[in-house]
Write a protein that holds these residues in place. Sequence first.
Motif, PDB file in Angstrom:
ATOM      1  N   MET A  61      37.534  44.239 -39.633  1.00 19.71           N
ATOM      2  CA  MET A  61      36.620  44.285 -38.487  1.00 19.71           C
ATOM      3  C   MET A  61      35.951  45.648 -38.393  1.00 19.71           C
ATOM      4  O   MET A  61      36.373  46.623 -39.025  1.00 19.71           O
ATOM      5  N   SER A  62      34.891  45.695 -37.600  1.00 21.68           N
ATOM      6  CA  SER A  62      34.237  46.958 -37.278  1.00 21.68           C
ATOM      7  C   SER A  62      34.970  47.611 -36.112  1.00 21.68           C
ATOM      8  O   SER A  62      35.790  46.979 -35.438  1.00 21.68           O
ATOM      9  N   ALA A  63      34.639  48.875 -35.838  1.00 18.59           N
ATOM     10  CA  ALA A  63      35.336  49.617 -34.790  1.00 18.59           C
ATOM     11  C   ALA A  63      35.095  49.045 -33.406  1.00 18.59           C
ATOM     12  O   ALA A  63      35.851  49.323 -32.470  1.00 18.59           O
ATOM     13  N   ASP A  64      34.044  48.233 -33.243  1.00 22.64           N
ATOM     14  CA  ASP A  64      33.781  47.643 -31.929  1.00 22.64           C
ATOM     15  C   ASP A  64      34.469  46.299 -31.741  1.00 22.64           C
ATOM     16  O   ASP A  64      34.262  45.631 -30.730  1.00 22.64           O
ATOM     17  N   GLY A  65      35.281  45.874 -32.714  1.00 23.11           N
ATOM     18  CA  GLY A  65      36.007  44.615 -32.597  1.00 23.11           C
ATOM     19  C   GLY A  65      35.323  43.433 -33.238  1.00 23.11           C
ATOM     20  O   GLY A  65      35.870  42.320 -33.199  1.00 23.11           O
ATOM     21  N   ALA A  66      34.148  43.626 -33.839  1.00 19.08           N
ATOM     22  CA  ALA A  66      33.450  42.524 -34.510  1.00 19.08           C
ATOM     23  C   ALA A  66      34.174  42.186 -35.806  1.00 19.08           C
ATOM     24  O   ALA A  66      34.221  43.004 -36.730  1.00 19.08           O
ATOM     25  N   VAL A  67      34.758  40.995 -35.880  1.00 15.72           N
ATOM     26  CA  VAL A  67      35.530  40.594 -37.053  1.00 15.72           C
ATOM     27  C   VAL A  67      34.571  40.223 -38.179  1.00 15.72           C
ATOM     28  O   VAL A  67      33.695  39.376 -38.011  1.00 15.72           O
ATOM     29  N   TYR A 112      36.202  39.854 -31.624  1.00 12.98           N
ATOM     30  CA  TYR A 112      35.348  38.689 -31.401  1.00 12.98           C
ATOM     31  C   TYR A 112      34.649  38.295 -32.687  1.00 12.98           C
ATOM     32  O   TYR A 112      34.418  39.108 -33.578  1.00 12.98           O
ATOM     33  N   GLY A 113      34.314  37.026 -32.767  1.00 13.38           N
ATOM     34  CA  GLY A 113      33.566  36.509 -33.908  1.00 13.38           C
ATOM     35  C   GLY A 113      32.317  35.775 -33.482  1.00 13.38           C
ATOM     36  O   GLY A 113      31.384  35.610 -34.264  1.00 13.38           O
ATOM     37  N   LEU A 114      32.264  35.305 -32.240  1.00 13.37           N
ATOM     38  CA  LEU A 114      31.119  34.568 -31.724  1.00 13.37           C
ATOM     39  C   LEU A 114      30.128  35.540 -31.091  1.00 13.37           C
ATOM     40  O   LEU A 114      30.482  36.269 -30.167  1.00 13.37           O
ATOM     41  N   VAL A 115      28.902  35.560 -31.607  1.00 14.29           N
ATOM     42  CA  VAL A 115      27.867  36.441 -31.070  1.00 14.29           C
ATOM     43  C   VAL A 115      27.090  35.733 -29.973  1.00 14.29           C
ATOM     44  O   VAL A 115      26.926  36.235 -28.871  1.00 14.29           O
ATOM     45  N   GLY A 167      32.076  37.277 -26.164  1.00 11.76           N
ATOM     46  CA  GLY A 167      33.095  37.564 -25.161  1.00 11.76           C
ATOM     47  C   GLY A 167      33.957  38.742 -25.558  1.00 11.76           C
ATOM     48  O   GLY A 167      35.032  38.949 -24.990  1.00 11.76           O
ATOM     49  N   GLY A 168      33.512  39.524 -26.557  1.00  9.02           N
ATOM     50  CA  GLY A 168      34.332  40.634 -27.028  1.00  9.02           C
ATOM     51  C   GLY A 168      33.557  41.929 -27.060  1.00  9.02           C
ATOM     52  O   GLY A 168      32.492  42.065 -26.464  1.00  9.02           O
ATOM     53  N   GLY A 169      34.130  42.909 -27.776  1.00  8.29           N
ATOM     54  CA  GLY A 169      33.492  44.207 -27.889  1.00  8.29           C
ATOM     55  C   GLY A 169      34.323  45.305 -27.265  1.00  8.29           C
ATOM     56  O   GLY A 169      35.496  45.122 -26.925  1.00  8.29           O
TER      57      GLY A 169
END
Length: 720
Positions: free
Chosen positions: A393-399, A549-552, A567-569
């Motif tokens: 994932m990236s540092a912002d939680g984007a898987v 999160y995975g859903l943009v 719903g993430g980040g």
Amino acid sequence: MRDSKKGKRPLVAERRYGSKAQKPSPKKAAPAKRKRAPRKKPKGNIFTRVIRWFLRLIWKITWRVTAAACAVLALFVGFYWTTLPDASALVDGRARGSVTLLDRDEQIFARRGDQFGGPVTAQTVSPALKNAVVATEDKRFYRHFGISPRGVASAVRINLSEGRGPLSGHGGSTITQQTAKLLCLGEEYVASEWENEAAYVADCRRGSIQRKAKEAVYALAMEVKYSKDEILSIYLNRAYMGGGAYGAEAAAQRYFGVPASDLNPSQAAMIAGLLTAPSRDAPTTNLQRSHDRAATILRLMGEQGYLSEAEVTKWQQNPAGLAPAARRNAGGYFADWVMSTGPEFFTRNTQEDVIIRTTLDQRLQRAAEEALIYVFENKVREGSKAQAAVVVMSADGAVRAMVGGRETRASGVFNRAIQAERQTGSAFKPFVYAAALELGYSPHATVVDEPLTIDIPGSGPWSPRNYTNDYRGRVTLTEALQDSLNIPAVKVSESVGRDLVRRVASDFGIVSDLADGPALALGASESTLLDMTGAYAGILNGGSSVTPYGLVDLRLQGDDAPLMGTGGGIRERVIQDQAAAELIWMMEKVVSQGTGKRAQFGDREIAGKTGTTQASRDAWFVGFTADYVAGVWMGYDDNTPLTGVTGGGLPAEIWRETMVRVHEGVPARPLPMREPDGVQTKGPEQQNTPSSQPRGRDIPRTTEGLVEKLLRDILGVRDR
């Protein structure tokens, strides 16, 4: 004397009847009575006469019954004819909608639900597909009236010869009858009337005599209502063709990435071959079986004159290849996870066609899959049942990538990255030191590594040991983390307070129930790989928690505005920038000098932490560069201990192989770390009692809010 005959005058004047004497016509005689001819005696004996009488009776009954049956049949056909809508209204027969998943570059990588590529007709599809379907399913389609007595008789004969019932196995159904079955004889699916969609489909496909009779009548009505090409068009749109694809257009796009109008004979034969057993024969399930089936269909096309002998040979020798997306069977664990995070009425049970944009990077996904396969093929003994999972994932939680097991391309199976909650072992220790740094301890603060016994109320004395069963004496906090020493970690946890450690860990995203006892510091609590990787991402981004999160966003097909977003980040701050930077510096030493050396690659700065649980049931390595965070878990599904595996071993190697591939073409950047002042200070062993703050020191202003918040929670006070 005068002769009396001579000159004798006639007694009647001649003028009475004209110049010539005419005799009056004789009176007509009455017609004679016709005599009745004697009845011929029937030939043959009485038995023959009875047979003839019986046959005449049968004939009289037969033609009357036939006439009555034809009248009744005509009534039924007429009734169904009145219920049939226009052919264009029947092309999309799905009971559910579809979900199309796009990667971060908005390329399709997975599909779920019932896919429908759009309506086609018998005139717009490739002629090769039209001919392949007719040759395979119903070679007399354009010559019969909806049912084929010859086909039914042949099917019954084959079924009986193979020891089955007359209606079991081969059905002898025409394309018209198959279309009638696809239409469920006009009965639409209503969720409230059926247990589920599968029960509805099973009922539509029943093979009873009554059902077959009704199907035949419905087929006759279709032949009256629609043209042959309209019936074939309905069939080509509604037939299920495997891989979630309904209709020829969806199948052509799903398997070959081309429209149905551009299919060549080899591709058309493969699609036509799916009509009998779409799930079993789908090329994404068994490509060789699909090729074999297509070769048979090409032969049938040649026998029926659709292809020349040379064309049959050519296309058999050049079987259809799958499109790259279909060949990779992309999606898998990641797609399953994204589907589980969205609202059910727009994902698993959607009635609409939905488009979901995701965070997936297909290059990184392939990197993780290839790395896992490489390590297991080259460094794990053959036949091992051990499993592993990888998250990037990236540092912002984007898987960006997710592999939930050694079956790297599986879908709909157990996903160890998000479903397996396992003890974290020493991979939990960074949160212990995060709490200490936030309270003002320096990475250079010292603690004594020595035998330790803690009396646990209700359990008795507890004596933790280091993995190496030796003691190092006075060490810095950095050295303790670097070499994964257990005694110092417990001392630090007890000094700063378990409540604070639990609070820091949970705020970073470790959402499972955390242990209450002193074993908390050694990773006695359980977590998923996704949560652990997300917690480390919070450390990398400067101390703010993230929600993986995975859903943009999600939108309906054809709409531009999304119905929902991610719903993430990045969420609220857990520790201050300085504490996070110092913790990263300490974790970098784990890889450059400590237990995580096998994770090194190139000249990149890497920070991370190994983890091995009691009896080596779980092995972890979670770490990051300046660009990506990755986590690896390894173990057995049944909790069998690993043999000779620690977090610094195979998990670190899987991590390295993954990140080497992930960073191809990515320039090296320094970690956002900060080396503290080189002065050693007193450490936790100087404290006599556990405390949320070090004795004899001022609490840094940056930590006042954290301590105050902790105390308020302990006292039951809530912020408004």
